[in-house]
Design a protein around this motif. Structure first.
Motif, PDB file in Angstrom:
ATOM      1  N   TYR A  33     -25.838  -2.643  21.647  1.00  0.00           N
ATOM      2  CA  TYR A  33     -24.119  -2.898  20.959  1.00  0.00           C
ATOM      3  C   TYR A  33     -24.092  -3.400  20.308  1.00  0.00           C
ATOM      4  CZ  TYR A  33     -20.921  -6.173  21.687  1.00  0.00           C
ATOM      5  OH  TYR A  33     -19.719  -6.996  21.110  1.00  0.00           O
ATOM      6  N   ASP A  34     -24.875  -3.901  19.214  1.00  0.00           N
ATOM      7  CA  ASP A  34     -24.759  -4.244  17.712  1.00  0.00           C
ATOM      8  C   ASP A  34     -24.330  -3.389  16.844  1.00  0.00           C
ATOM      9  OD1 ASP A  34     -27.223  -3.908  17.874  1.00  0.00           O
ATOM     10  OD2 ASP A  34     -28.258  -4.590  16.227  1.00  0.00           O
ATOM     11  N   GLU A  35     -24.935  -2.570  17.275  1.00  0.00           N
ATOM     12  CA  GLU A  35     -24.314  -0.975  16.450  1.00  0.00           C
ATOM     13  C   GLU A  35     -23.313  -0.386  16.370  1.00  0.00           C
ATOM     14  OE1 GLU A  35     -27.147   2.601  17.281  1.00  0.00           O
ATOM     15  OE2 GLU A  35     -28.959   1.393  17.220  1.00  0.00           O
ATOM     16  N   CYS A  36     -22.545  -0.683  17.299  1.00  0.00           N
ATOM     17  CA  CYS A  36     -20.970  -0.202  17.637  1.00  0.00           C
ATOM     18  C   CYS A  36     -20.468  -1.945  17.326  1.00  0.00           C
ATOM     19  CB  CYS A  36     -20.454  -0.035  19.341  1.00  0.00           C
ATOM     20  SG  CYS A  36     -21.772   1.225  18.873  1.00  0.00           S
ATOM     21  N   HIS A  37     -20.545  -3.264  17.241  1.00  0.00           N
ATOM     22  CA  HIS A  37     -19.775  -4.075  17.921  1.00  0.00           C
ATOM     23  C   HIS A  37     -19.677  -4.737  16.152  1.00  0.00           C
ATOM     24  CE1 HIS A  37     -17.538  -7.318  18.759  1.00  0.00           C
ATOM     25  NE2 HIS A  37     -18.585  -8.250  18.109  1.00  0.00           N
ATOM     26  N   ILE A  38     -19.036  -4.151  15.022  1.00  0.00           N
ATOM     27  CA  ILE A  38     -19.408  -4.277  13.440  1.00  0.00           C
ATOM     28  C   ILE A  38     -17.658  -5.275  12.972  1.00  0.00           C
ATOM     29  CG2 ILE A  38     -21.048  -2.665  13.456  1.00  0.00           C
ATOM     30  CD1 ILE A  38     -18.640  -0.698  13.034  1.00  0.00           C
ATOM     31  N   GLN A  39     -18.156  -5.513  11.537  1.00  0.00           N
ATOM     32  CA  GLN A  39     -16.890  -5.917  10.963  1.00  0.00           C
ATOM     33  C   GLN A  39     -16.538  -4.645  10.056  1.00  0.00           C
ATOM     34  OE1 GLN A  39     -19.103  -9.295   8.512  1.00  0.00           O
ATOM     35  NE2 GLN A  39     -17.613 -10.803   9.851  1.00  0.00           N
ATOM     36  N   VAL A  40     -15.323  -4.973  10.089  1.00  0.00           N
ATOM     37  CA  VAL A  40     -14.574  -3.893   9.645  1.00  0.00           C
ATOM     38  C   VAL A  40     -13.557  -4.545   8.487  1.00  0.00           C
ATOM     39  CG1 VAL A  40     -15.334  -1.752  11.194  1.00  0.00           C
ATOM     40  CG2 VAL A  40     -12.990  -3.627  10.990  1.00  0.00           C
ATOM     41  N   VAL A  41     -12.922  -3.717   8.096  1.00  0.00           N
ATOM     42  CA  VAL A  41     -12.295  -4.455   6.993  1.00  0.00           C
ATOM     43  C   VAL A  41     -10.798  -5.069   7.858  1.00  0.00           C
ATOM     44  CG1 VAL A  41     -10.495  -4.098   4.986  1.00  0.00           C
ATOM     45  CG2 VAL A  41     -13.043  -3.293   4.733  1.00  0.00           C
ATOM     46  N   ASP A  42     -10.568  -5.617   6.759  1.00  0.00           N
ATOM     47  CA  ASP A  42      -8.904  -6.091   7.952  1.00  0.00           C
ATOM     48  C   ASP A  42      -8.123  -5.881   7.306  1.00  0.00           C
ATOM     49  OD1 ASP A  42      -6.805  -7.879   8.722  1.00  0.00           O
ATOM     50  OD2 ASP A  42      -7.471  -9.211   8.641  1.00  0.00           O
ATOM     51  N   THR A  43      -7.035  -4.456   7.407  1.00  0.00           N
ATOM     52  CA  THR A  43      -6.260  -3.996   7.201  1.00  0.00           C
ATOM     53  C   THR A  43      -4.894  -4.650   6.637  1.00  0.00           C
ATOM     54  OG1 THR A  43      -5.748  -2.507   8.819  1.00  0.00           O
ATOM     55  CG2 THR A  43      -6.989  -1.707   7.347  1.00  0.00           C
ATOM     56  N   THR A  44      -5.049  -5.915   7.385  1.00  0.00           N
ATOM     57  CA  THR A  44      -3.509  -6.539   7.532  1.00  0.00           C
ATOM     58  C   THR A  44      -3.385  -7.660   6.405  1.00  0.00           C
ATOM     59  OG1 THR A  44      -4.252  -7.520   9.248  1.00  0.00           O
ATOM     60  CG2 THR A  44      -3.330  -5.913  10.099  1.00  0.00           C
ATOM     61  N   SER A  45      -5.267  -7.943   6.094  1.00  0.00           N
ATOM     62  CA  SER A  45      -4.875  -8.975   4.673  1.00  0.00           C
ATOM     63  C   SER A  45      -4.248  -8.519   3.376  1.00  0.00           C
ATOM     64  CB  SER A  45      -6.261  -8.849   4.694  1.00  0.00           C
ATOM     65  OG  SER A  45      -6.953  -7.915   3.937  1.00  0.00           O
ATOM     66  N   THR A  46      -3.593  -9.816   3.179  1.00  0.00           N
ATOM     67  CA  THR A  46      -3.115  -9.274   1.584  1.00  0.00           C
ATOM     68  C   THR A  46      -4.417  -8.999   0.732  1.00  0.00           C
ATOM     69  OG1 THR A  46      -2.253 -11.683   1.863  1.00  0.00           O
ATOM     70  CG2 THR A  46      -1.984 -11.089  -0.302  1.00  0.00           C
ATOM     71  N   GLU A  47      -5.812  -9.042   0.370  1.00  0.00           N
ATOM     72  CA  GLU A  47      -6.247  -8.313  -0.749  1.00  0.00           C
ATOM     73  C   GLU A  47      -6.721  -7.235  -0.927  1.00  0.00           C
ATOM     74  OE1 GLU A  47      -7.999 -12.373   0.021  1.00  0.00           O
ATOM     75  OE2 GLU A  47      -7.120 -11.076   1.895  1.00  0.00           O
ATOM     76  N   TYR A  48      -6.309  -6.141   1.212  1.00  0.00           N
ATOM     77  CA  TYR A  48      -6.849  -5.027   1.142  1.00  0.00           C
ATOM     78  C   TYR A  48      -5.672  -4.691   1.070  1.00  0.00           C
ATOM     79  CZ  TYR A  48      -6.627  -0.901   3.886  1.00  0.00           C
ATOM     80  OH  TYR A  48      -6.773   0.899   3.746  1.00  0.00           O
ATOM     81  N   LEU A  49      -4.173  -5.115   1.598  1.00  0.00           N
ATOM     82  CA  LEU A  49      -2.717  -4.837   0.772  1.00  0.00           C
ATOM     83  C   LEU A  49      -2.153  -4.240  -1.100  1.00  0.00           C
ATOM     84  CD1 LEU A  49      -0.725  -6.227   3.795  1.00  0.00           C
ATOM     85  CD2 LEU A  49      -1.616  -3.603   3.528  1.00  0.00           C
ATOM     86  N   GLU A  50      -2.874  -5.418  -1.464  1.00  0.00           N
ATOM     87  CA  GLU A  50      -2.803  -5.223  -3.261  1.00  0.00           C
ATOM     88  C   GLU A  50      -3.482  -3.674  -3.411  1.00  0.00           C
ATOM     89  OE1 GLU A  50      -4.110  -9.142  -3.977  1.00  0.00           O
ATOM     90  OE2 GLU A  50      -2.238 -10.388  -3.317  1.00  0.00           O
ATOM     91  N   GLY A  51      -4.787  -3.696  -2.486  1.00  0.00           N
ATOM     92  CA  GLY A  51      -5.455  -2.418  -3.610  1.00  0.00           C
ATOM     93  C   GLY A  51      -5.812  -3.071  -4.376  1.00  0.00           C
ATOM     94  N   TYR A  52      -7.314  -1.987  -4.835  1.00  0.00           N
ATOM     95  CA  TYR A  52      -8.773  -1.750  -5.761  1.00  0.00           C
ATOM     96  C   TYR A  52      -7.911  -1.823  -7.120  1.00  0.00           C
ATOM     97  CZ  TYR A  52     -12.095  -0.672  -8.670  1.00  0.00           C
ATOM     98  OH  TYR A  52     -13.469  -0.387 -10.111  1.00  0.00           O
ATOM     99  N   GLN A  53      -8.042  -2.831  -8.185  1.00  0.00           N
ATOM    100  CA  GLN A  53      -7.699  -3.236  -9.297  1.00  0.00           C
ATOM    101  C   GLN A  53      -8.305  -2.253  -9.994  1.00  0.00           C
ATOM    102  OE1 GLN A  53      -4.419  -4.521  -9.652  1.00  0.00           O
ATOM    103  NE2 GLN A  53      -4.749  -4.251  -7.415  1.00  0.00           N
ATOM    104  N   GLY A  54      -9.428  -1.781  -9.577  1.00  0.00           N
ATOM    105  CA  GLY A  54     -10.158  -0.880 -11.289  1.00  0.00           C
ATOM    106  C   GLY A  54      -8.702  -0.072 -11.792  1.00  0.00           C
ATOM    107  N   LYS A  55     -10.824   0.657 -12.548  1.00  0.00           N
ATOM    108  CA  LYS A  55      -9.522   1.970 -12.580  1.00  0.00           C
ATOM    109  C   LYS A  55     -10.068   3.197 -12.129  1.00  0.00           C
ATOM    110  CE  LYS A  55     -10.012   0.273 -18.183  1.00  0.00           C
ATOM    111  NZ  LYS A  55     -10.452   0.980 -19.075  1.00  0.00           N
ATOM    112  N   VAL A  56      -9.006   3.920 -11.893  1.00  0.00           N
ATOM    113  CA  VAL A  56      -9.363   5.434 -11.202  1.00  0.00           C
ATOM    114  C   VAL A  56      -8.481   6.501 -11.613  1.00  0.00           C
ATOM    115  CG1 VAL A  56      -8.711   3.728  -8.696  1.00  0.00           C
ATOM    116  CG2 VAL A  56      -7.124   5.229 -10.468  1.00  0.00           C
ATOM    117  N   TYR A  57      -9.977   7.921 -11.358  1.00  0.00           N
ATOM    118  CA  TYR A  57      -8.914   8.903 -11.731  1.00  0.00           C
ATOM    119  C   TYR A  57      -7.111   9.389 -11.695  1.00  0.00           C
ATOM    120  CZ  TYR A  57     -13.902   9.753 -12.906  1.00  0.00           C
ATOM    121  OH  TYR A  57     -14.991   9.569 -13.276  1.00  0.00           O
TER     122      TYR A  57
END
Length: 554
Positions: A33-57
Motif C-alpha cells: 500500500y505504501d508504494e501507492c499512498h505517496i506524497q505529491v506536490v501540492d499544485t495549488t500551493s503558492t510556491e508551485y504556482l510561482e514556478g521555478y526561479q532558476g535559470k532555464v534553457y
C-alpha cells in the motif's frame, strides 16, 4: 481491500467502440500500500504556482537539474492515493453500468494477485479476455460507422462513477511475446513535456498488438497523455497507431488492455502536455522529439537527443498467422416474387474478422455480386437482401469471405425459386346461363392456381388458365298472373299473361392466385360474373273441369 473505478480522462470513442479506463487502487492494509499512498506536490500551493526561479534553457528545461530537484523537493506536499494499475476495456455503445461493473469485478482480483506476487502486471490479464476489439472504422460502411461513432461518443459522455471492490481470489497468466522500448532508469536529467518523444532503443521484435505499457515521468501527467508506435528512419517518423491514456501519476504507471498496432522494427513514443520526463544520460540509443502532439499527424521531422533514454516500455502479443477464411452457404429465406434473403456463416475466420459477400444468378444467366461488407468471426452468420429478381425463376447463389490474407473459396452453391407474379387479365363471364367461366393469363413459373370467390377458396387447380363455376347462383323466373276471358267470345277463350319476368343470378367477385413450390403470388385484380336466363318458352295448361285441379296440356 483493493477497489477499482472509472478514470474518465482515459475514456473516449475509439474505432467505433467505447474505450473505458479502469483504475485500480489500494486501501490501508493491502499489499504494498505504501508504494501507492505517496506524497505529491501540492499544485495549488503558492510556491508551485510561482514556478521555478532558476535559470532555464529556451525550451524551459532547467540548466541546473540538481537545483531544480532541490526546489521541487521543497515544494509543499499532499498525500495522494495513486493507482497501482490501469486496465482498458473496449465495449459496444449499448454496454450497461452493470456490465461494466461485472468486468471490474472480474479483472481487479487478477491484477491484484500479480501485484501481490510482484509480477509484471500484464500477467494479471486473463488470457481468455485478450480478444482484440473490432475496428469498425475499417470494416463498416461509412454511414453505419458514423452512427456507431456517435452512439459511442454519447455513451462515453454518460459514463457514471462506477466502482468495484475485490472479493475474489485472483490468478496470474502467461506473459508476453512482443516487447519494445526501455523499462530501466538511471535518473540524471529531465526533459520538458509538451513534445512528442520517440525512443529508438529496443525496437519491436515482432508484429502484432501492444496491449500493455509502462511510463515513468517526473510529475503527474494530465488529460491528453498518449502512447503509440512510430515507424521511419533517420529523422523522419510517422505515427502508426496510438491510444489515449488520460491522466498518469508520475511514478511508473502501468496500463493493460491497450490496442496499439505494431510492426517489426517500430519504435514506441508518447506525448503529454505537462510535467517532465526523467532521463537516463549516456550509454543509450537516444530518443527523438518534436514540439506538440504529433500523433496522427503524418510523417514529421524530429530532432535527436543522442545517447539518452527514458522509461517507456510496451509488451503485447504477436499477430496470429492469418489464413484465408472459409464459409458455409445457407438456405435462402424470405423468398418473394422479386426479392429474397441470401444467408451464410463463417466456418473459419482464418485468424481475424472477415468481410463477406454473395454472388447470385438466374438459371442460364450471369452472376451479380453484392458488395464486400461486415466484420464477422468464426461461427457468426450473415445475410444480404437482394431485389429486382425475375418472378417464378430459379436462381443459384453462394457466399464468400475475405480477410487480410485474401479471399477465401466460394461456399457451396445453393438454389431457390422466386414466387410467381400474380395472374393478369382475370375475367368472369356474364353471358352464360349454366355457369360462370373464369379465365386469366398464366404467370411464369407457376405450377398451379387458386380461384377465390371473395375470400372463399373455390378450387385449387393445376397449370390451367380457366375455371368453370357451376355453383354460381342460377337466374330466376317470375311466372306472373294468367287471365282468361269469360263470355266475351262465342268461339274461344282469350288468354293473357301479366307480371312475368326473369333476373340474372347473383353477382360473384372472383380473383386468382398463382403458386409454385416457394409459395403463393399476390392476389390478382378482381372481376365480377354471373349467370343469365336462357331463352324462355310458354306453355298453357287447362283443367278438365271447372276446377283448379287436374291441369293438362290438351
Amino acid at each position: 481491500m483493493p477497489y477499482a473505478k472509472i478514470e474518465k480522462s482515459g475514456c473516449c470513442e475509439r474505432h467505433g467502440s467505447v474505450q473505458i479506463r479502469i483504475s485500480m487502487y489500494l486501501e490501508p492494509g493491502d499489499a504494498r500500500y505504501d508504494e501507492c499512498h505517496i506524497q505529491v506536490v501540492d499544485t495549488t500551493s503558492t510556491e508551485y504556482l510561482e514556478g521555478y526561479q532558476g535559470k532555464v534553457y529556451k525550451s524551459g528545461l532547467p540548466i541546473d537539474f540538481g537545483a531544480y530537484q532541490l526546489w521541487h523537493n521543497s515544494l509543499p506536499k499532499v498525500w495522494r492515493n495513486t493507482s497501482f494499475h490501469n486496465h482498458f476495456i473496449y465495449a459496444d455503445p449499448d454496454i450497461t453500468d452493470n456490465e461494466i461493473k461485472s468486468l471490474m469485478d472480474f479483472h481487479l482480483p487478477n491484477f491484484y494477485k500479480a501485484w501481490c506476487d510482484s509480477k509484471n502486471l500484464r500477467s494479471g490479464w486473463a488470457t481468455e479476455t485478450r480478444i482484440r476489439p473490432l475496428r469498425y472504422d475499417e470494416v463498416d460502411e461509412p454511414s453505419n460507422f458514423a452512427l456507431r461513432k456517435e452512439q459511442a461518443e454519447e455513451r462515453v459522455a454518460s459514463l457514471t462513477e462506477i466502482s468495484s471492490k475485490s472479493t475474489l481470489e485472483g490468478r496470474t497468466f502467461p506473459a508476453t511475446e512482443i516487447d519494445v522500448g526501455v523499462n530501466t532508469l538511471d535518473a540524471g536529467d529531465t526533459d520538458s513535456l509538451g513534445d512528442t518523444y520517440i525512443l529508438v532503443g529496443n525496437p519491436a521484435n515482432d508484429a502484432g498488438t501492444i496491449d500493455y505499457a509502462e511510463l515513468y515521468t517526473y510529475d503527474n501527467l494530465y488529460e491528453d497523455t498518449k502512447i503509440g508506435t512510430f515507424y521511419g528512419s533517420s529523422t523522419s517518423y510517422t505515427n502508426r497507431d496510438y491510444e489515449l491514456i488520460g491522466d498518469a501519476d508520475g511514478a511508473p504507471d502501468t496500463f493493460s488492455g491497450l490496442d496499439i498496432d505494431v510492426e517489426t522494427g517500430d519504435f514506441i513514443g508518447f506525448f503529454a502536455n505537462d510535467s517532465y520526463i526523467v532521463v537516463t544520460e549516456g550509454g543509450e540509443a537516444g530518443y527523438y522529439y518534436k514540439t506538440g502532439d504529433q500523433f496522427d499527424a503524418g510523417t514529421q521531422t524530429y530532432t535527436l537527443r543522442s545517447g539518452d533514454s527514458f522509461w517507456l516500455y510496451g509488451t503485447g502479443e504477436s499477430a496470429p498467422v492469418v489464413e484465408a477464411p472459409t464459409v458455409t452457404t445457407q438456405a435462402a429465406t424470405y423468398k418473394e416474387d422479386i426479392t429474397a434473403r441470401l444467408n451464410g456463416q463463417i466456418s473459419d475466420d482464418g485468424g481475424e474478422a472477415c468481410q463477406y459477400r454473395f454472388r447470385y444468378k438466374k438459371s442460364g444467366g450471369a452472376y451479380s455480386y453484392t458488395t464486400w461488407t461486415g466484420a464477422k468471426t468464426t461461427g457468426q452468420t450473415f445475410y444480404e437482401n437482394i431485389s429486382s429478381l425475375s418472378t417464378g425463376s430459379l436462381y443459384y447463389f453462394n457466399a464468400q469471405a475475405k480477410n487480410s490474407a485474401g479471399e477465401g473459396a466460394w461456399g457451396g452453391e445453393l438454389s431457390f425459386t422466386t414466387k410467381p407474379a400474380k395472374p393478369t387479365n382475370v375475367a368472369a363471364t356474364t353471358n352464360l346461363s349454366d355457369k360462370v367461366v373464369v379465365t386469366w393469363n398464366k404467370s411464369t413459373g407457376a405450377t398451379g392456381y387458386k380461384v377465390y370467390e371473395g375470400v372463399n377458396l373455390l378450387d385449387t387447380l393445376g397449370d390451367v388458365a380457366t375455371y368453370d363455376d357451376n355453383a354460381a347462383a342460377a337466374p330466376t323466373i317470375t311466372p306472373g298472373d294468367a287471365v282468361a276471358s269469360d263470355g266475351t267470345s262465342f268461339e274461344h277463350v282469350s288468354l293473357s299473361l301479366s307480371g312475368e319476368g326473369t333476373s340474372n343470378g347473383a353477382t360473384r367477385t372472383y380473383k386468382v392466385v398463382a403458386f409454385n413450390a416457394t409459395g403463393d403470388s399476390d392476389d390478382s385484380a378482381t372481376d365480377t360474373g354471373y349467370r343469365v336466363p336462357g331463352a324462355l318458352t310458354y306453355q298453357w295448361q287447362r283443367s278438365d273441369a271447372d276446377s283448379d285441379a287436374d291441369y293438362n296440356t290438351d
